[in-house]
Design a protein around this motif. Structure first.
Motif, mmCIF file in Angstrom:
data_model
loop_
_atom_site.group_PDB
_atom_site.id
_atom_site.type_symbol
_atom_site.label_atom_id
_atom_site.label_comp_id
_atom_site.label_asym_id
_atom_site.label_seq_id
_atom_site.Cartn_x
_atom_site.Cartn_y
_atom_site.Cartn_z
ATOM 1 N N ARG A 269 0.823 -1.209 0.000
ATOM 2 C CA ARG A 269 0.000 0.000 0.000
ATOM 3 C C ARG A 269 0.857 1.260 0.000
ATOM 4 N NH1 ARG A 269 -5.289 1.542 2.264
ATOM 5 N NH2 ARG A 269 -5.421 3.770 1.833
ATOM 6 N N THR B 154 -1.920 7.325 12.297
ATOM 7 C CA THR B 154 -3.377 7.420 12.286
ATOM 8 C C THR B 154 -3.825 8.881 12.299
ATOM 9 O OG1 THR B 154 -3.536 5.311 13.435
ATOM 10 C CG2 THR B 154 -5.485 6.701 13.502
ATOM 11 N N ARG C 9 -3.480 10.353 8.850
ATOM 12 C CA ARG C 9 -4.603 9.932 7.997
ATOM 13 C C ARG C 9 -5.844 10.755 8.308
ATOM 14 N NH1 ARG C 9 -5.504 3.622 8.767
ATOM 15 N NH2 ARG C 9 -7.173 3.993 7.284
ATOM 16 N N ALA D 113 -7.839 13.328 5.896
ATOM 17 C CA ALA D 113 -9.245 13.046 5.570
ATOM 18 C C ALA D 113 -10.157 14.215 5.948
ATOM 19 C CB ALA D 113 -9.708 11.774 6.280
ATOM 20 N N VAL E 254 -8.035 8.898 18.439
ATOM 21 C CA VAL E 254 -9.494 9.024 18.375
ATOM 22 C C VAL E 254 -9.906 10.394 18.920
ATOM 23 C CG1 VAL E 254 -11.704 8.113 19.206
ATOM 24 C CG2 VAL E 254 -9.876 6.526 18.547
ATOM 25 N N ILE F 138 -11.959 13.299 16.878
ATOM 26 C CA ILE F 138 -13.234 13.891 17.297
ATOM 27 C C ILE F 138 -13.095 15.413 17.428
ATOM 28 C CG2 ILE F 138 -14.994 13.982 19.111
ATOM 29 C CD1 ILE F 138 -14.451 11.022 19.656
ATOM 30 N N TYR G 23 -12.888 17.121 14.116
ATOM 31 C CA TYR G 23 -14.231 17.134 13.526
ATOM 32 C C TYR G 23 -15.090 18.213 14.193
ATOM 33 C CZ TYR G 23 -19.008 15.855 12.445
ATOM 34 O OH TYR G 23 -20.314 15.919 12.052
ATOM 35 N N ARG H 174 -14.081 21.781 13.204
ATOM 36 C CA ARG H 174 -13.908 22.127 11.784
ATOM 37 C C ARG H 174 -14.552 23.492 11.508
ATOM 38 N NH1 ARG H 174 -18.172 19.234 12.622
ATOM 39 N NH2 ARG H 174 -19.993 19.317 11.249
ATOM 40 N N ARG I 253 -24.861 27.864 12.461
ATOM 41 C CA ARG I 253 -25.099 28.950 11.504
ATOM 42 C C ARG I 253 -26.320 29.752 11.915
ATOM 43 N NH1 ARG I 253 -24.934 24.459 7.222
ATOM 44 N NH2 ARG I 253 -26.144 23.747 9.003
ATOM 45 N N LEU J 294 -23.283 13.326 7.130
ATOM 46 C CA LEU J 294 -24.053 13.897 8.242
ATOM 47 C C LEU J 294 -24.129 15.402 8.086
ATOM 48 C CD1 LEU J 294 -22.686 12.147 11.430
ATOM 49 C CD2 LEU J 294 -24.859 11.767 10.272
ATOM 50 N N GLU J 295 -25.273 15.959 8.476
ATOM 51 C CA GLU J 295 -25.366 17.416 8.496
ATOM 52 C C GLU J 295 -24.527 17.961 9.653
ATOM 53 O OE1 GLU J 295 -29.556 18.812 8.350
ATOM 54 O OE2 GLU J 295 -29.832 16.655 8.128
ATOM 55 N N ALA J 296 -24.042 19.186 9.479
ATOM 56 C CA ALA J 296 -23.238 19.808 10.527
ATOM 57 C C ALA J 296 -24.036 19.911 11.830
ATOM 58 C CB ALA J 296 -22.767 21.184 10.082
ATOM 59 N N LEU K 177 -19.218 11.022 6.827
ATOM 60 C CA LEU K 177 -18.874 12.310 7.424
ATOM 61 C C LEU K 177 -18.806 13.388 6.346
ATOM 62 C CD1 LEU K 177 -16.233 10.956 9.901
ATOM 63 C CD2 LEU K 177 -18.421 11.996 10.493
ATOM 64 N N PRO K 178 -19.073 14.636 6.686
ATOM 65 C CA PRO K 178 -19.106 15.695 5.677
ATOM 66 C C PRO K 178 -17.704 16.111 5.235
ATOM 67 C CG PRO K 178 -19.565 16.628 7.834
ATOM 68 C CD PRO K 178 -19.376 15.150 8.024
ATOM 69 N N MET K 179 -16.924 15.189 4.729
ATOM 70 C CA MET K 179 -15.577 15.506 4.240
ATOM 71 C C MET K 179 -15.315 14.749 2.951
ATOM 72 S SD MET K 179 -15.335 14.981 7.729
ATOM 73 C CE MET K 179 -15.391 16.331 8.913
ATOM 74 N N ASP L 254 -12.587 12.923 1.996
ATOM 75 C CA ASP L 254 -11.729 11.763 1.856
ATOM 76 C C ASP L 254 -11.839 10.792 3.022
ATOM 77 O OD1 ASP L 254 -9.899 10.187 0.648
ATOM 78 O OD2 ASP L 254 -8.151 11.311 1.337
ATOM 79 N N VAL L 255 -13.097 10.447 3.380
ATOM 80 C CA VAL L 255 -13.279 9.605 4.561
ATOM 81 C C VAL L 255 -12.736 8.201 4.410
ATOM 82 C CG1 VAL L 255 -15.062 10.454 6.078
ATOM 83 C CG2 VAL L 255 -15.671 9.677 3.809
ATOM 84 N N GLU L 256 -12.547 7.753 3.173
ATOM 85 C CA GLU L 256 -12.068 6.386 3.003
ATOM 86 C C GLU L 256 -10.721 6.164 3.672
ATOM 87 O OE1 GLU L 256 -13.020 4.034 -0.859
ATOM 88 O OE2 GLU L 256 -13.554 6.123 -1.186
ATOM 89 N N SER L 257 -9.959 7.250 3.821
ATOM 90 C CA SER L 257 -8.641 7.059 4.412
ATOM 91 C C SER L 257 -8.666 7.119 5.941
ATOM 92 C CB SER L 257 -7.656 8.078 3.851
ATOM 93 O OG SER L 257 -7.903 9.335 4.377
ATOM 94 N N LEU L 258 -9.848 7.298 6.545
ATOM 95 C CA LEU L 258 -9.916 7.289 8.012
ATOM 96 C C LEU L 258 -9.755 5.867 8.555
ATOM 97 C CD1 LEU L 258 -12.866 9.615 9.108
ATOM 98 C CD2 LEU L 258 -10.435 9.957 9.529
ATOM 99 N N ASN L 259 -9.052 5.727 9.652
ATOM 100 C CA ASN L 259 -8.998 4.467 10.390
ATOM 101 C C ASN L 259 -10.403 4.164 10.931
ATOM 102 O OD1 ASN L 259 -8.901 3.607 13.459
ATOM 103 N ND2 ASN L 259 -7.202 2.561 12.459
ATOM 104 N N VAL M 30 -11.200 5.557 14.367
ATOM 105 C CA VAL M 30 -11.353 7.012 14.379
ATOM 106 C C VAL M 30 -12.710 7.388 13.774
ATOM 107 C CG1 VAL M 30 -10.440 9.205 13.509
ATOM 108 C CG2 VAL M 30 -8.857 7.423 14.269
ATOM 109 N N ILE N 177 -15.706 9.474 15.645
ATOM 110 C CA ILE N 177 -16.304 10.729 15.160
ATOM 111 C C ILE N 177 -17.806 10.560 14.964
ATOM 112 C CG2 ILE N 177 -16.354 12.405 13.274
ATOM 113 C CD1 ILE N 177 -13.364 11.896 12.843
ATOM 114 N N ALA O 3 -20.714 12.562 16.706
ATOM 115 C CA ALA O 3 -21.619 13.391 15.911
ATOM 116 C C ALA O 3 -23.082 12.966 16.095
ATOM 117 C CB ALA O 3 -21.233 13.317 14.436
#
Lengths: 261, 261
Positions: free
Chosen positions: A28, A125, A128, A132, A242, A246, A249, A252, A258, B194-196, B230-232, B234-239, B242, B246, B250
């Motif tokens: 990878r 981690t 990553r 992300a 972790v 959190i 997130y 952010r 809002r 997810l919504e903020a 999650l509202p991002m 590139d979530v695929e790269s999250l462990n 983690v 999140i 949330a």
């Protein structure tokens, strides 16, 4: 110098600092390295790599794209590698030269600051996670494990080949924060719990996390504008990666409630 | 049977299932075990434990509180232990009998469901996260690593000695959800972000997370009411641990935007 000797030398931080090179180990990480803009100097492979179709494909890509590919037996390969299951492939590449210049100087942003975080798996981690979640940069203060350590590279799964991650000093961080108006908040189990829906958050914010055992250093505590925690009873038992995930997130830029909600 | 033989037998899931016992290895896990309500049957120690004041204190507590404490040499100890750095101490205890009865039948709650999650470190980290975030229970579906595997116990740092974590089946989960009005959402990189500040969330919600490589099983996909992400970008790269942390944060019961905000 033979690749196998270079790889062995690069297991030590000194070797990496002297040459400006690092080693990516495993399928990878090497795949991600080849997809990244980093310069790949050579690769070491062992018969084990041919055990899977993915490994065979990677072997072909290396042959086509990397100047020097050396095949050695599994025992010699294991001696050159630093991680436990290197999967018969490692590549030597140039550590990218990154400074604060790569971090956007205007607009909302988040920066993750590592303060003497020692565990390579946790650091990987967090890299990553930062990538992300769209964090602009991850910087490592003195006392933190080298970001180009083979275990960090393995655990980060290649994200810091593209995510701006680099080592910095307190002086550089202070100077950058001052000239670019960036708030500094620290993560701490005894900090102020974040509100569920904060009314506002600093548009430009650096979050600093400390060592899993020892917490934040005195240098960090001296500089921090706010210590934050999570709105739960028992955060001390959260893993540092972790907790960082959190908090990044929850903090952010668009997390603040809002006006139209 | 000698403790050393029992410990070796309990490395295998079959041994744990036949006897109803498990092994906690390392200073932190054994300390937490002694603080928990679980029945401790015996402990195995080696000279290495006396290397630290904390180890010496633990040795004294074991002598005072546990019927059988056997001292063996470091080599025999290492052969009986399952984790890499068992620190010269392990204890054998009874696996608590837990069923859905322990989960509150009314009021807002969150439950974490593990669907064929294989990595013991990730499972241990998720158990810590669930306990820290006030999740009511963590349940493991078939295909998930045994919650009482020594590596999970080590990685969870003792939280599931008190946090209600237990193995379940799809049938039991279905029946409990139906009779107790619990929604089922799945975590998936391709789910709906997810919504903020969500306007509302189900008061009673189970979140299911899948294997890091393979994702959710077909059994899970069939049952899920909503796939969330999650509202991002590139979530695929999250462990996975983690990402679960999140999402549990949330989706916590008080995360929905309040009318007065």
């Amino acid at each position: 110098v033979a690749l196998i000797t270079q790889a062995r030398d690069l297991k030590r931080r000194k070797g990496r600092e002297r040459t400006g090179h690092f080693v990516a180990e495993g399928v990878r990480a090497v795949e991600e390295l080849l997809r990244s803009p980093l310069e790949v100097l050579g690769a070491l492979v062992s018969p084990q790599l041919a055990a899977t179709p993915r490994g065979i494909a990677l072997r072909e890509t290396l042959a086509a794209r990397v100047a020097t590919v050396t095949e050695v037996n599994d025992a010699d390969f294991a001696a050159a590698a630093d991680t436990e299951t290197p999967q018969g492939v490692l590549a030597i590449a140039t550590i990218p030269t990154r400074t604060w210049v790569v971090v956007p100087s205007v607009g909302p942003l988040r920066v993750l600051v590592l303060d003497a975080v020692q565990d390579p798996g946790n650091v990987g981690t967090m890299l990553r996670t930062a990538a992300a979640l769209g964090v602009a940069a991850t910087v490592a203060l003195p006392g933190t494990v080298d970001l180009w350590n083979a275990k960090v590279v393995r655990s980060a799964m290649g994200v810091h080949f593209t995510h701006p991650a680099f080592a910095t000093t307190w002086r550089e961080l202070d100077s950058w924060r001052q000239s670019h108006h960036v708030a500094l908040w620290g993560a701490d189990a005894h900090g102020v719990p974040l509100e569920a829906n904060p009314a506002s958050l600093p548009p430009r914010l650096a979050l600093i996390v400390g060592n899993e055992g020892a917490g934040l250093t005195a240098e960090a505590v001296d500089r921090i504008e706010r210590l934050v925690s999570l709105p739960m009873a028992d955060v001390e038992s959260l893993n540092v990666a972790v907790a960082a995930g959190i908090l990044l997130y929850a903090l952010r830029p668009d997390a603040a409630a809002r006006a139209d909600s």
